[in-house]
Design a protein around this motif. Structure first.
Motif, PDB file in Angstrom:
ATOM      1  N   VAL A  15      57.686   3.464  15.849  1.00 29.03           N
ATOM      2  CA  VAL A  15      57.265   4.573  14.964  1.00 29.03           C
ATOM      3  C   VAL A  15      56.544   3.789  13.680  1.00 29.03           C
ATOM      4  CG1 VAL A  15      57.838   6.353  13.533  1.00 29.03           C
ATOM      5  CG2 VAL A  15      58.493   6.400  15.820  1.00 29.03           C
ATOM      6  N   PHE A  16      57.514   2.973  13.203  1.00 31.95           N
ATOM      7  CA  PHE A  16      57.261   2.385  11.779  1.00 31.95           C
ATOM      8  C   PHE A  16      55.755   1.154  11.834  1.00 31.95           C
ATOM      9  CE2 PHE A  16      61.155   3.500   9.986  1.00 31.95           C
ATOM     10  CZ  PHE A  16      60.580   3.563   8.495  1.00 31.95           C
ATOM     11  N   LEU A  17      55.685   0.637  13.404  1.00 32.82           N
ATOM     12  CA  LEU A  17      54.387  -0.215  13.569  1.00 32.82           C
ATOM     13  C   LEU A  17      53.366   0.751  13.659  1.00 32.82           C
ATOM     14  CD1 LEU A  17      56.157  -2.845  15.726  1.00 32.82           C
ATOM     15  CD2 LEU A  17      54.880  -3.381  13.502  1.00 32.82           C
ATOM     16  N   PHE A  18      53.520   1.830  14.371  1.00 32.99           N
ATOM     17  CA  PHE A  18      52.364   2.781  14.594  1.00 32.99           C
ATOM     18  C   PHE A  18      51.789   3.288  13.132  1.00 32.99           C
ATOM     19  CE2 PHE A  18      51.055   7.386  14.774  1.00 32.99           C
ATOM     20  CZ  PHE A  18      49.863   7.109  15.708  1.00 32.99           C
ATOM     21  N   LEU A  19      52.854   3.895  12.211  1.00 34.69           N
ATOM     22  CA  LEU A  19      52.459   4.101  10.804  1.00 34.69           C
ATOM     23  C   LEU A  19      51.902   3.082  10.099  1.00 34.69           C
ATOM     24  CD1 LEU A  19      55.834   6.186   9.998  1.00 34.69           C
ATOM     25  CD2 LEU A  19      53.550   7.154  10.502  1.00 34.69           C
ATOM     26  N   PHE A  20      52.271   1.814  10.522  1.00 38.64           N
ATOM     27  CA  PHE A  20      51.526   0.642   9.575  1.00 38.64           C
ATOM     28  C   PHE A  20      50.342   0.350  10.191  1.00 38.64           C
ATOM     29  CE2 PHE A  20      50.316  -3.775  10.422  1.00 38.64           C
ATOM     30  CZ  PHE A  20      50.257  -4.129   9.225  1.00 38.64           C
ATOM     31  N   ILE A  21      49.704   0.476  11.458  1.00 39.62           N
ATOM     32  CA  ILE A  21      48.767   0.393  11.887  1.00 39.62           C
ATOM     33  C   ILE A  21      47.422   1.394  11.405  1.00 39.62           C
ATOM     34  CG2 ILE A  21      47.023   0.419  13.884  1.00 39.62           C
ATOM     35  CD1 ILE A  21      49.476  -0.927  15.473  1.00 39.62           C
ATOM     36  N   ILE A  22      48.237   2.840  11.433  1.00 41.93           N
ATOM     37  CA  ILE A  22      47.285   3.950  11.033  1.00 41.93           C
ATOM     38  C   ILE A  22      47.205   3.722   9.703  1.00 41.93           C
ATOM     39  CG2 ILE A  22      47.446   6.549  10.630  1.00 41.93           C
ATOM     40  CD1 ILE A  22      46.965   5.701  13.437  1.00 41.93           C
ATOM     41  N   THR A  23      47.853   3.539   8.686  1.00 43.14           N
ATOM     42  CA  THR A  23      47.878   3.568   7.254  1.00 43.14           C
ATOM     43  C   THR A  23      47.047   2.254   6.754  1.00 43.14           C
ATOM     44  OG1 THR A  23      49.943   2.424   6.988  1.00 43.14           O
ATOM     45  CG2 THR A  23      49.923   4.812   6.758  1.00 43.14           C
ATOM     46  N   LEU A  24      46.910   1.405   7.555  1.00 42.42           N
ATOM     47  CA  LEU A  24      46.169   0.115   7.465  1.00 42.42           C
ATOM     48  C   LEU A  24      44.748   0.306   7.809  1.00 42.42           C
ATOM     49  CD1 LEU A  24      46.091  -3.056   6.520  1.00 42.42           C
ATOM     50  CD2 LEU A  24      46.378  -3.616   8.998  1.00 42.42           C
ATOM     51  N   SER A  60      42.792  -9.092  -0.987  1.00 41.59           N
ATOM     52  CA  SER A  60      43.425  -9.016  -2.088  1.00 41.59           C
ATOM     53  C   SER A  60      44.376  -7.971  -1.779  1.00 41.59           C
ATOM     54  CB  SER A  60      42.669  -8.965  -3.143  1.00 41.59           C
ATOM     55  OG  SER A  60      43.537  -8.806  -4.501  1.00 41.59           O
ATOM     56  N   ALA A  61      43.815  -6.587  -1.817  1.00 38.30           N
ATOM     57  CA  ALA A  61      44.610  -5.449  -1.567  1.00 38.30           C
ATOM     58  C   ALA A  61      45.672  -5.212  -0.541  1.00 38.30           C
ATOM     59  CB  ALA A  61      43.560  -4.151  -1.231  1.00 38.30           C
ATOM     60  N   THR A  62      45.317  -6.005   0.626  1.00 40.73           N
ATOM     61  CA  THR A  62      46.358  -6.068   1.748  1.00 40.73           C
ATOM     62  C   THR A  62      47.643  -6.912   1.388  1.00 40.73           C
ATOM     63  OG1 THR A  62      44.414  -5.486   3.300  1.00 40.73           O
ATOM     64  CG2 THR A  62      46.507  -6.275   4.155  1.00 40.73           C
ATOM     65  N   PHE A  63      47.137  -8.052   1.091  1.00 38.05           N
ATOM     66  CA  PHE A  63      48.221  -8.936   1.015  1.00 38.05           C
ATOM     67  C   PHE A  63      48.875  -8.718  -0.419  1.00 38.05           C
ATOM     68  CE2 PHE A  63      45.990 -10.969   4.283  1.00 38.05           C
ATOM     69  CZ  PHE A  63      47.136 -11.068   5.263  1.00 38.05           C
ATOM     70  N   GLU A  64      48.291  -8.065  -1.471  1.00 34.48           N
ATOM     71  CA  GLU A  64      49.122  -7.693  -2.798  1.00 34.48           C
ATOM     72  C   GLU A  64      50.430  -7.113  -2.338  1.00 34.48           C
ATOM     73  OE1 GLU A  64      48.017  -4.738  -6.534  1.00 34.48           O
ATOM     74  OE2 GLU A  64      46.475  -5.541  -5.413  1.00 34.48           O
TER      75      GLU A  64
END
Length: 219
Positions: A15-24, A60-64
């Motif tokens: 679930v957390f990986l799915f949320l991560f992919i969706i929000t990314l 920058s935005a991602t790895f920040e």
């Protein structure tokens, strides 16, 4: 082996990986539109979504955000070894050793590193904090790289000279981005450490039992 389904046995990470992919993906899409808006206003050719993913703006935005999360987790793992908070569900007991403090003993179900022993076991014994610190430094470096590249794009748009990495590091922009993320992560950790003293969540392993005393430390 449990007879439960694969999803049930791994649902928290899935679930957390799915949320991560969706929000990314949502971040990439909205960031792409925002970046192209800035380019269009500066009368610079806009980018395709694929091209945007390689820009300093996206990197920058991602790895920040990544680097601050990994810093938070690495410090949390290390500091909770020796530091205590009376009454918190996130703290070890105030007195005595706990299960996580015991010396590893090899067994048939032990991880390979435990059965191997020696220097491999020594590294494995600290592998969680090492992994988080490595991920932090990689993310911090990519945040720096992305922020520097994006800064030079803005410099060119405004007909100013590009800056070297050393020049960029000497300015406040990158450090402002860094510290605004770090302070929020430290506040979030302090919040869960302190709030679990007095508040409860039935069924959550991050909470003490509902009927536990406020001064009871640990789960």
């Amino acid at each position: 082996m449990s007879k439960r389904s694969y999803f049930y046995r791994n649902s928290l990470s899935i679930v957390f990986l799915f949320l991560f992919i969706i929000t990314l993906a949502a971040q990439a899409l909205t960031g792409w539109k925002e970046h192209n808006k800035d380019l269009s206003e500066a009368q610079v050719p806009i980018l395709s979504l694929f091209a945007y993913l390689g820009t300093g703006h996206f990197i920058s935005a991602t790895f920040e955000n990544f680097q601050s999360e990994f810093l938070q987790m690495s410090l949390y793992v290390v500091l909770t070894i020796h530091l205590r908070q009376q009454g918190s569900a996130e703290s070890k007991k105030l007195e005595g050793k706990e299960e996580v403090d015991r010396d590893p003993k090899p067994g048939k179900d032990s991880p390979w590193a435990v059965r191997k022993g020696g220097w491999i076991l020594n590294i494995y014994s600290y592998s969680l904090s090492l992994a988080f610190f490595i991920l932090f430094f990689i993310s911090w470096g990519l945040h720096l790289y992305g922020s520097w590249i994006d800064n030079n794009v803005q410099q060119e748009i405004h007909h100013q000279l590009r800056e070297s990495l050393a020049q960029f590091l000497a300015e406040s922009t990158f450090w402002f981005e860094t510290f605004q993320n770090w302070q929020s992560e430290f506040l979030s950790v302090a919040s869960i450490v302190i709030l679990t003293i007095y508040l409860r969540q039935k069924g959550s392993p991050e909470s003490k039992p509902v009927d536990a005393s406020d001064i009871e430390t640990g789960k």
